[in-house]
Design a protein around this motif. Structure first.
Motif, short mmCIF file in Angstrom:
data_model
loop_
_atom_site.label_atom_id
_atom_site.label_comp_id
_atom_site.label_asym_id
_atom_site.label_seq_id
_atom_site.Cartn_x
_atom_site.Cartn_y
_atom_site.Cartn_z
N ALA A 35 1.07 -1.17 -0.05
CA ALA A 35 -0.03 0.10 0.05
C ALA A 35 0.78 1.16 0.10
O ALA A 35 2.02 1.15 0.62
CB ALA A 35 -0.79 -0.09 0.98
N VAL A 36 0.26 2.13 -0.55
CA VAL A 36 1.09 3.57 -0.78
C VAL A 36 0.98 4.19 0.56
O VAL A 36 2.10 5.08 0.75
CB VAL A 36 0.67 4.32 -2.04
CG1 VAL A 36 1.41 5.72 -1.99
CG2 VAL A 36 0.78 3.54 -3.45
N GLY A 37 0.05 4.22 1.42
CA GLY A 37 -0.03 5.03 2.35
C GLY A 37 1.11 4.91 3.33
O GLY A 37 1.64 6.03 3.85
N PRO A 38 1.63 3.81 3.78
CA PRO A 38 2.59 3.67 4.89
C PRO A 38 3.89 3.95 4.12
O PRO A 38 4.90 4.64 4.77
CB PRO A 38 2.60 2.19 5.01
CG PRO A 38 1.35 1.87 4.71
CD PRO A 38 0.85 2.65 3.77
N THR A 114 -6.02 6.34 -4.95
CA THR A 114 -6.46 5.13 -5.68
C THR A 114 -6.41 3.91 -4.66
O THR A 114 -7.53 3.24 -4.91
CB THR A 114 -5.43 4.97 -6.86
OG1 THR A 114 -5.33 6.02 -7.69
CG2 THR A 114 -6.04 3.65 -7.61
N ASP A 115 -5.53 3.85 -3.74
CA ASP A 115 -5.43 2.99 -2.88
C ASP A 115 -6.71 3.03 -1.76
O ASP A 115 -7.17 2.07 -1.41
CB ASP A 115 -4.30 2.77 -2.00
CG ASP A 115 -3.07 2.34 -2.53
OD1 ASP A 115 -3.19 1.61 -3.50
OD2 ASP A 115 -2.16 2.31 -1.95
N ALA A 116 -6.80 4.23 -1.61
CA ALA A 116 -8.09 4.64 -0.78
C ALA A 116 -9.25 4.08 -1.14
O ALA A 116 -10.36 3.81 -0.34
CB ALA A 116 -8.30 6.09 -0.17
N ARG A 117 -9.68 3.99 -2.32
CA ARG A 117 -10.77 3.32 -2.99
C ARG A 117 -11.19 2.10 -3.05
O ARG A 117 -10.58 1.33 -3.01
CB ARG A 117 -11.07 4.21 -4.47
CG ARG A 117 -10.82 5.67 -4.69
CD ARG A 117 -10.98 6.02 -6.16
NE ARG A 117 -10.59 7.70 -5.98
CZ ARG A 117 -10.19 8.04 -6.97
NH1 ARG A 117 -9.87 7.50 -8.32
NH2 ARG A 117 -10.08 9.24 -7.20
#
Length: 117
Positions: A35-38, A114-117
């Motif tokens: 995931a991109v968030g971390p 995009t990851d959050a969707r």
């Protein structure tokens, strides 16, 4: 009873070990998932353009800057050149590396949405 004083070398080795553990935690938090968030959070921990002094690079730059000021007390013919090099190193850490991390974060931001969707 007071613990025995550490030598400068021991203090520096202990400081380095602590920094390495902290950096390993940042790296591990970022890379345990795809995931991109971390990844964004870890990079922001290193450098956040909204709070450049708050991140890891800001802390490193602060140490270099403090040493730069302190070295002015050293009796040496080249002390001004030494300070110039340290001043440049301080700017490179925060501005050079920070700017590049900022560019990477700007490119990663849409992926996080995009990851959050």
């Amino acid at each position: 009873m007071k613990p025995p004083k550490m030598t400068v070398e021991q203090e520096l080795a202990a400081g380095l070990a602590i920094v390495r553990v902290g950096l390993e935690r940042i790296r591990d938090a970022a890379t345990r998932t795809e995931a991109v968030g971390p990844h964004i959070a870890a990079l922001t921990t290193l450098y956040d353009s909204t709070q450049p002094d708050a991140g890891v690079l800001g802390a490193v730059a602060d140490v270099i800057g403090t040493i730069c000021v302190s070295v002015s007390e050293v009796e040496h013919a080249d002390v001004e050149r030494i300070q110039e090099w340290l001043d440049e190193a301080q700017g490179t850490v925060q501005d050079g590396a920070g700017e590049r991390i900022g560019h990477a974060l700007a490119l990663l931001a849409p992926l996080a949405e995009t990851d959050a969707r």
